[in-house]
Design a protein around this motif. Sequence first.
Motif, PDB file in Angstrom:
ATOM      1  N   UNK A 154       0.880  -1.467   0.263  1.00  0.00           N
ATOM      2  CA  UNK A 154       0.022   0.043  -0.045  1.00  0.00           C
ATOM      3  C   UNK A 154       0.884   1.606  -0.458  1.00  0.00           C
ATOM      4  N   UNK A 155       1.805   1.107   0.540  1.00  0.00           N
ATOM      5  CA  UNK A 155       2.814   2.400   0.569  1.00  0.00           C
ATOM      6  C   UNK A 155       3.184   2.473  -0.632  1.00  0.00           C
ATOM      7  N   UNK A 156       4.023   1.594  -0.992  1.00  0.00           N
ATOM      8  CA  UNK A 156       4.318   1.942  -2.692  1.00  0.00           C
ATOM      9  C   UNK A 156       3.146   2.552  -3.331  1.00  0.00           C
ATOM     10  N   UNK A 157       2.124   1.799  -3.324  1.00  0.00           N
ATOM     11  CA  UNK A 157       0.948   1.914  -4.127  1.00  0.00           C
ATOM     12  C   UNK A 157       0.894   3.929  -4.192  1.00  0.00           C
ATOM     13  N   UNK A 158       1.319   4.479  -2.928  1.00  0.00           N
ATOM     14  CA  UNK A 158       0.923   5.285  -2.473  1.00  0.00           C
ATOM     15  C   UNK A 158       1.652   6.422  -3.110  1.00  0.00           C
ATOM     16  N   UNK A 159       3.332   6.175  -2.973  1.00  0.00           N
ATOM     17  CA  UNK A 159       3.499   7.176  -4.094  1.00  0.00           C
ATOM     18  C   UNK A 159       3.985   6.703  -5.290  1.00  0.00           C
ATOM     19  N   UNK A 160       3.979   5.629  -5.485  1.00  0.00           N
ATOM     20  CA  UNK A 160       3.466   5.308  -7.033  1.00  0.00           C
ATOM     21  C   UNK A 160       2.613   6.722  -7.325  1.00  0.00           C
ATOM     22  N   UNK A 161       1.618   6.463  -6.494  1.00  0.00           N
ATOM     23  CA  UNK A 161       0.105   7.509  -7.465  1.00  0.00           C
ATOM     24  C   UNK A 161       0.469   8.666  -6.784  1.00  0.00           C
ATOM     25  N   UNK A 162       0.856   8.895  -5.951  1.00  0.00           N
ATOM     26  CA  UNK A 162       1.810  10.458  -5.691  1.00  0.00           C
ATOM     27  C   UNK A 162       2.846  10.856  -6.759  1.00  0.00           C
ATOM     28  N   UNK A 163       3.625  10.017  -7.842  1.00  0.00           N
ATOM     29  CA  UNK A 163       5.311  10.280  -7.999  1.00  0.00           C
ATOM     30  C   UNK A 163       3.756  10.366  -9.317  1.00  0.00           C
ATOM     31  N   UNK A 164       2.859   9.886 -10.145  1.00  0.00           N
ATOM     32  CA  UNK A 164       2.156   9.960 -11.107  1.00  0.00           C
ATOM     33  C   UNK A 164       1.348  11.821 -11.290  1.00  0.00           C
ATOM     34  N   UNK A 165       0.531  11.681 -10.309  1.00  0.00           N
ATOM     35  CA  UNK A 165      -0.296  12.825 -10.170  1.00  0.00           C
ATOM     36  C   UNK A 165      -0.356  14.392  -9.679  1.00  0.00           C
ATOM     37  N   UNK A 166       0.784  14.386  -9.080  1.00  0.00           N
ATOM     38  CA  UNK A 166       2.113  15.294  -8.447  1.00  0.00           C
ATOM     39  C   UNK A 166       1.125  15.873  -7.166  1.00  0.00           C
ATOM     40  N   UNK A 167      -0.328  15.188  -7.027  1.00  0.00           N
ATOM     41  CA  UNK A 167      -0.822  15.401  -4.934  1.00  0.00           C
ATOM     42  C   UNK A 167       0.109  15.555  -3.848  1.00  0.00           C
ATOM     43  N   UNK A 168       0.042  16.360  -3.401  1.00  0.00           N
ATOM     44  CA  UNK A 168       0.303  16.535  -1.542  1.00  0.00           C
ATOM     45  C   UNK A 168      -0.090  15.625  -0.970  1.00  0.00           C
ATOM     46  N   UNK A 169       0.757  15.030  -0.271  1.00  0.00           N
ATOM     47  CA  UNK A 169       0.177  14.253   1.179  1.00  0.00           C
ATOM     48  C   UNK A 169       0.090  14.705   2.221  1.00  0.00           C
ATOM     49  N   UNK A 170      -1.104  14.450   3.282  1.00  0.00           N
ATOM     50  CA  UNK A 170      -0.397  14.399   4.779  1.00  0.00           C
ATOM     51  C   UNK A 170      -0.980  13.484   4.978  1.00  0.00           C
ATOM     52  N   UNK A 171       0.163  12.389   5.933  1.00  0.00           N
ATOM     53  CA  UNK A 171      -0.028  11.011   6.117  1.00  0.00           C
ATOM     54  C   UNK A 171      -0.112  10.714   7.489  1.00  0.00           C
ATOM     55  N   UNK A 172      -1.225  10.402   8.214  1.00  0.00           N
ATOM     56  CA  UNK A 172      -0.422  10.246   9.883  1.00  0.00           C
ATOM     57  C   UNK A 172      -0.934   9.246  10.665  1.00  0.00           C
ATOM     58  N   UNK A 173       0.539   8.909  11.139  1.00  0.00           N
ATOM     59  CA  UNK A 173       0.850   7.260  11.266  1.00  0.00           C
ATOM     60  C   UNK A 173       1.740   7.900  13.192  1.00  0.00           C
ATOM     61  N   UNK A 174       1.515   7.066  13.502  1.00  0.00           N
ATOM     62  CA  UNK A 174       2.395   6.458  14.535  1.00  0.00           C
ATOM     63  C   UNK A 174       3.476   5.790  14.015  1.00  0.00           C
ATOM     64  N   UNK A 175       4.470   4.877  13.078  1.00  0.00           N
ATOM     65  CA  UNK A 175       4.924   4.370  12.512  1.00  0.00           C
ATOM     66  C   UNK A 175       5.824   5.161  12.434  1.00  0.00           C
ATOM     67  N   UNK A 176       6.955   5.152  12.931  1.00  0.00           N
ATOM     68  CA  UNK A 176       8.783   5.551  12.566  1.00  0.00           C
ATOM     69  C   UNK A 176       9.238   5.080  11.396  1.00  0.00           C
TER      70      UNK A 176
END
Length: 336
Positions: free
Chosen positions: A196-218
């Motif tokens: 899923x993380x790889x997918x988000x990176x790829x799609x963000x690279x394709x679209x140029x979208x900004x991403x606010x990612x909320x997590x507790x996982x460093x």
Amino acid sequence: MTRRTGPLLDVDGLSIALRGVDGNLVDDVSFSLNAGETLCLVGESGCGKSLTSLALMGFLQSPPLSVAGGRALFSGDDLLTMDAAALREIRGGRMAMIFQEPMTSLNPALRIGEQIAESVRRHKSVSAAEARARALEMLRRVRIPAPEKRLDEFPHQLSGGMRQRAMIAMALANDPELLIADEPTTALDVTIQAQILELLRALQSETGAALVLITHDLGVVAEMADKVAVMYGGRIVEIGSAERIFTDPQHPYTIGLMSSMPSLGARRGRLVTVPGTVPQPGSMPAGCRFSTRCPFRTGACDEVPPLRILDGDHAVACVHAPLGGLGEAPLKETGT
């Protein structure tokens, strides 16, 4: 076409109150994000990360929650003062959100394709057939196996990983400029999480979208972030580039978080823990909210520390900063 000169999202002094509780649950939160960047909001459960995202999307349950101050400019328009109709036009179109648990966010009575197509038709002037074709395209784009079959299945017929991919497909169906993801991989096993993380990176690279990612996982933060904002007790206590936060943390809480991370390499000692617990809303210390757990506490901590710049874009809310670094905080060791 006009070129953007400022940040896509500029949050300044966002505060959120809960009726009947003294003090703000989220207090004076500020950050900015440019197109194509990823900002990770990090902190323990209950620190205000999700409340911040819900306020930006206009999803706060009011009452009892309410925006108590600040502004959140999205392409120059304040999301916090926008009327409901205008916000609905933006939400799901120019900005979208991925939630932690898709089974509580997807409609169990509608087929996956219908839900994605409905979002498309809400924001674009297309026919039902065109919206369905877009839904199929998005399922292929998020790499769901046999997308033609999944298009006509209900959420309960999909695995957890496929449901999360379907949620991402819906969020990205209208090519949003801003994507907010609230713990999007927490309920998934490690292998699916990585996909899923790889997918988000790829799609963000394709679209140029900004991403606010909320997590507790460093670990997720290290893999995804351009910028990191560390939250504690409803406030941002440290913010900066991912490289600076990981190599030179300057707030005692951030140092504690970094010191508690297990390593795959040779172990140089026991993991450390941050002693104590987060104070409950309404009983936060008057000054620095971390002061009751901080090994560096002095009388100066009775005043609210400003978020001040140390270097470049690295800012910290601690009167004792700059500190020595990751290995020098006298925190409590744990384990064997």
